[in-house]
Design a protein around this motif. Structure first.
Motif, short mmCIF file in Angstrom:
data_model
loop_
_atom_site.label_atom_id
_atom_site.label_comp_id
_atom_site.label_asym_id
_atom_site.label_seq_id
_atom_site.Cartn_x
_atom_site.Cartn_y
_atom_site.Cartn_z
N ILE A 17 27.32 -2.58 98.37
CA ILE A 17 28.54 -3.31 98.66
C ILE A 17 28.23 -4.36 99.73
CG2 ILE A 17 29.38 -1.70 100.43
CD1 ILE A 17 32.21 -2.12 99.13
N LYS A 18 28.69 -5.59 99.49
CA LYS A 18 28.34 -6.72 100.36
C LYS A 18 29.59 -7.50 100.75
CE LYS A 18 23.72 -6.53 99.90
NZ LYS A 18 22.77 -6.50 101.01
N GLU A 19 29.48 -8.17 101.89
CA GLU A 19 30.46 -9.19 102.23
C GLU A 19 29.99 -10.50 101.62
OE1 GLU A 19 33.31 -9.19 103.81
OE2 GLU A 19 33.37 -7.07 104.41
N VAL A 20 30.79 -11.05 100.73
CA VAL A 20 30.42 -12.30 100.04
C VAL A 20 31.51 -13.34 100.26
CG1 VAL A 20 29.07 -11.08 98.30
CG2 VAL A 20 31.48 -11.57 97.87
N ALA A 21 31.16 -14.58 99.97
CA ALA A 21 32.09 -15.68 100.19
C ALA A 21 33.32 -15.55 99.28
CB ALA A 21 31.39 -17.00 99.93
N TYR A 22 34.46 -15.87 99.83
CA TYR A 22 35.71 -15.89 99.07
C TYR A 22 35.62 -16.99 98.02
CZ TYR A 22 40.84 -15.44 98.68
OH TYR A 22 42.11 -15.21 98.25
N PRO A 23 36.04 -16.73 96.78
CA PRO A 23 35.89 -17.75 95.73
C PRO A 23 36.67 -19.02 96.03
CG PRO A 23 36.46 -15.60 94.81
CD PRO A 23 36.65 -15.49 96.28
N LYS A 24 36.08 -20.15 95.67
CA LYS A 24 36.77 -21.44 95.74
C LYS A 24 37.14 -21.87 94.32
CE LYS A 24 34.46 -23.02 99.96
NZ LYS A 24 33.61 -24.10 100.58
N LEU A 25 38.40 -22.14 94.12
CA LEU A 25 38.88 -22.43 92.77
C LEU A 25 38.48 -23.83 92.32
CD1 LEU A 25 42.45 -20.87 92.77
CD2 LEU A 25 40.33 -19.91 91.88
N GLN A 26 37.97 -23.89 91.08
CA GLN A 26 37.64 -25.15 90.44
C GLN A 26 38.79 -25.53 89.49
OE1 GLN A 26 34.79 -26.74 91.45
NE2 GLN A 26 34.57 -24.98 92.84
N ASN A 27 38.68 -26.68 88.87
CA ASN A 27 39.69 -27.15 87.95
C ASN A 27 39.92 -26.15 86.82
OD1 ASN A 27 41.43 -29.45 87.01
ND2 ASN A 27 40.09 -29.31 85.22
N GLY A 28 41.18 -25.77 86.58
CA GLY A 28 41.53 -24.86 85.50
C GLY A 28 41.29 -23.39 85.78
N GLN A 29 40.91 -23.04 87.00
CA GLN A 29 40.66 -21.64 87.33
C GLN A 29 41.86 -20.99 87.99
OE1 GLN A 29 37.05 -21.64 89.77
NE2 GLN A 29 35.85 -21.05 87.97
N VAL A 30 41.90 -19.66 87.89
CA VAL A 30 42.86 -18.86 88.64
C VAL A 30 42.10 -17.85 89.50
CG1 VAL A 30 44.78 -19.10 87.02
CG2 VAL A 30 43.10 -17.26 86.69
N LEU A 31 42.72 -17.48 90.60
CA LEU A 31 42.14 -16.44 91.47
C LEU A 31 42.83 -15.12 91.15
CD1 LEU A 31 40.17 -15.94 93.86
CD2 LEU A 31 42.16 -16.14 95.36
N ILE A 32 42.01 -14.13 90.80
CA ILE A 32 42.52 -12.82 90.43
C ILE A 32 42.21 -11.82 91.55
CG2 ILE A 32 42.51 -10.98 88.72
CD1 ILE A 32 41.27 -12.95 86.74
#
Length: 336
Positions: A17-32
């Motif tokens: 288990i790791k601490e990773v970067a929070y996702p950055k949304l690109q065009n047409g993406q959703v954050l789940i």
């Protein structure tokens, strides 16, 4: 955020288990915001480093999961915030037949998968899940359920007058059983465990065969259906394919899905395939459109996936070990 990741070398001992970067949304993406994941045999192979050249490290494994949309990227309009959705197994396979463009790239292999607290996913690569299912139940659908659905209804046309042989009691097998009984087909299921066969009976299996007690189980199939079964869900591979060929009727259909007993065989009776007009069809999950059709069927028939055991997000290695042990009857899941 936290995610389970293979950082440098493959092997379950290297899944941390790791601490990773929070996702950055690109065009047409959703954050789940992920709520649950489920494990497949394919995930064991992937973590072990034996799945193929498309899998690179670092990798967040697993293809199956469900969560809630918490943010929309630019031009993302398919799913309002608060919608419960699942990413699809093949992100580019939206409709129609498989092509080199959509295969073999898949979540948890060519792309980071579902074992993370949040995922950024192209909205076109997601589906809404049936409301009557819990998060854990819905998380079991993307790979195992859709594979069974594709075998029976996308690449075949199972109906109430048909007979079906299903090998084993894993995820794909039990979804095939649930789907087949929903349309009224007759089902014979095999296993090495009398306890699991009894549980399959409770789910609606009409006939059961313990293949340890009856290693030539094709004889049992012929005793039930003298001309052979209409369809066979072939999950074993090298050591079971010949029996499947000898168990199916003239003009019958074998869905080749699993290779659990190996990938090589020297005893395929080719003349039987030719002379009996047998169709052997490889099945690799399915498209988004097929997933949506399956979900409509699940809603209509109020089908509930079989969940064996649920682990919490901090117990992922234990969940993998439990799946590997083969003790499970149904899906092994992770709850976030």
């Amino acid at each position: 955020m936290k995610a389970w990741q293979i950082e440098n070398s493959f092997g379950l001992e290297n899944l941390h288990i790791k601490e990773v970067a929070y996702p950055k949304l690109q065009n047409g993406q959703v954050l789940i915001k992920m709520a649950a994941c489920s494990l497949n045999y394919r995930d064991l192979v992937t973590v072990a480093g034996a799945y193929g050249k498309t899998v690179k490290t670092p990798l967040v494994p697993c293809s199956d999961g469900v969560g809630t949309v918490v943010e929309q990227g630019p031009n993302a309009t398919r799913f309002p915030i608060g919608t419960r959705i699942s990413p699809i197994f093949f992100p580019h396979w939206i409709d129609g037949a498989a092509t080199p463009y959509v295969l073999p790239d898949a979540l948890g292999g060519a792309y980071d998968g579902t074992l993370a607290q949040y995922m950024a996913v192209d909205e076109k690569a997601c589906v809404m899940v049936p409301d009557h299912l819990t998060d854990v139940q819905a998380a079991s659908l993307p790979c195992a359920a859709l594979t069974a659905w594709s075998a029976l209804f996308e690449q075949a046309d199972l109906n109430s007058s048909d007979s079906l042989v299903i090998q084993g009691t894993g995820g794909v097998a039990l979804f095939a059983l649930l789907f087949a009984k929903a349309v009224g087909a007759q089902v014979l299921i095999t296993s090495s465990s009398d306890q699991k066969l009894a549980m399959a009976k409770e789910l609606g299996a009409d006939h059961t065969v313990n293949y340890y007690d009856n290693p030539n189980w094709r004889n049992e199939v012929k005793s039930v259906w003298s001309e052979g079964a209409d369809h066979i869900i072939e999950l074993g591979g090298a050591q079971t394919l010949e029996q499947s060929i000898r168990s199916v009727r003239i003009g019958g259909h074998i869905s080749l899905i699993g290779v659990l007993t190996g990938t090589n065989t020297s005893s395929i009776p080719l003349p039987l395939i030719l002379m009996r007009n047998i169709r052997i069809q490889g099945v690799t999950v399915g498209s988004r459109s097929a997933f949506e059709r399956m979900n409509d069927f699940i809603r209509e028939h109020k089908i509930t996936p079989v969940i064996d055991r649920t682990f919490n997000f901090n117990e992922v290695p234990s969940a993998f070990k439990y799946l590997e042990s083969g003790q499970h009857f149904g899906k092994v899941c992770i709850e976030l």
